[in-house]
Design a protein around this motif. Sequence first.
Motif, mmCIF file in Angstrom:
data_model
loop_
_atom_site.group_PDB
_atom_site.id
_atom_site.type_symbol
_atom_site.label_atom_id
_atom_site.label_comp_id
_atom_site.label_asym_id
_atom_site.label_seq_id
_atom_site.Cartn_x
_atom_site.Cartn_y
_atom_site.Cartn_z
ATOM 1 N N GLU A 1 41.035 79.244 15.243
ATOM 2 C CA GLU A 1 42.148 78.404 14.622
ATOM 3 C C GLU A 1 41.591 76.983 14.515
ATOM 4 O O GLU A 1 40.985 76.301 15.441
ATOM 5 N N LEU A 2 41.655 76.608 13.359
ATOM 6 C CA LEU A 2 41.189 75.021 12.960
ATOM 7 C C LEU A 2 42.502 74.285 12.882
ATOM 8 O O LEU A 2 43.228 74.463 12.387
ATOM 9 N N ILE A 3 42.480 73.158 13.989
ATOM 10 C CA ILE A 3 43.510 72.210 13.960
ATOM 11 C C ILE A 3 42.780 70.831 13.293
ATOM 12 O O ILE A 3 41.937 70.441 13.968
ATOM 13 N N GLY A 4 43.458 70.508 12.334
ATOM 14 C CA GLY A 4 43.173 69.320 11.569
ATOM 15 C C GLY A 4 43.517 68.086 12.179
ATOM 16 O O GLY A 4 44.858 67.885 12.538
ATOM 17 N N VAL A 5 42.661 66.957 12.038
ATOM 18 C CA VAL A 5 43.020 65.702 12.475
ATOM 19 C C VAL A 5 42.406 64.541 11.575
ATOM 20 O O VAL A 5 41.493 65.029 11.145
ATOM 21 N N ASP B 1 46.302 59.144 10.568
ATOM 22 C CA ASP B 1 47.180 59.328 11.527
ATOM 23 C C ASP B 1 47.512 57.965 12.386
ATOM 24 O O ASP B 1 48.573 57.787 12.871
ATOM 25 N N GLY B 2 46.419 57.381 12.352
ATOM 26 C CA GLY B 2 46.674 55.701 12.939
ATOM 27 C C GLY B 2 47.351 54.729 12.117
ATOM 28 O O GLY B 2 47.569 53.708 12.744
ATOM 29 N N GLU C 1 43.871 57.985 19.949
ATOM 30 C CA GLU C 1 44.493 58.559 20.838
ATOM 31 C C GLU C 1 45.215 59.691 20.453
ATOM 32 O O GLU C 1 45.506 60.692 21.262
ATOM 33 N N ILE C 2 45.802 59.905 19.092
ATOM 34 C CA ILE C 2 46.569 60.930 18.737
ATOM 35 C C ILE C 2 45.437 62.178 18.773
ATOM 36 O O ILE C 2 45.974 63.163 18.939
ATOM 37 N N ALA C 3 44.309 62.042 18.252
ATOM 38 C CA ALA C 3 43.320 63.006 18.405
ATOM 39 C C ALA C 3 43.137 63.772 19.792
ATOM 40 O O ALA C 3 43.014 64.764 19.923
#
Length: 138
Positions: A34-38, A43-44, A77-79
């Motif tokens: 499962e690839l989870i993208g950031v 995002d910042g 921080e979100i990552a």
Amino acid sequence: MKILVSRCLLGENCRYKGDNCKNEKVIALGKEHELIGVCPETDGGLCTPRDPAERVGDKVISSAGRDVTEEYRRGAEIALRTAKRENVAYCIFKAKSPSCGCGRIYDGTFSGKLVEGNGVTSELLLKNGFCVKTEETL
Ligand code: SF4
């Protein structure tokens, strides 16, 4: 297995120029994992397209001279929160980026010269015990 991945490697047009770095080898891992993208820069809070930026010491400065350190830190921080929440096995990030790069990044002079170092997000993930690879070191 869950893997945290830079979204530009998955084909999203989130790079500063508005394009992507789609990488078929990375995408193929999605058949079994499962690839989870950031994308820490967007995002910042940064928009696309945007001026390129490079690390200068502890700060990140755009080619127009704007200090974008806060946006880079927020994205990192979100990552990190995402990596912890999803309990990812490791990360595959975009090489040389001031946020995602790992091992080698641009030197802050916008001349294309590389130096040893990590992007802001890779640095934070490594400090927190996550393994970070790039599409070049997979
Ligand atoms: S912050 Fe990372 S994911 Fe986003 S465009 Fe830059 S290298 Fe790609």
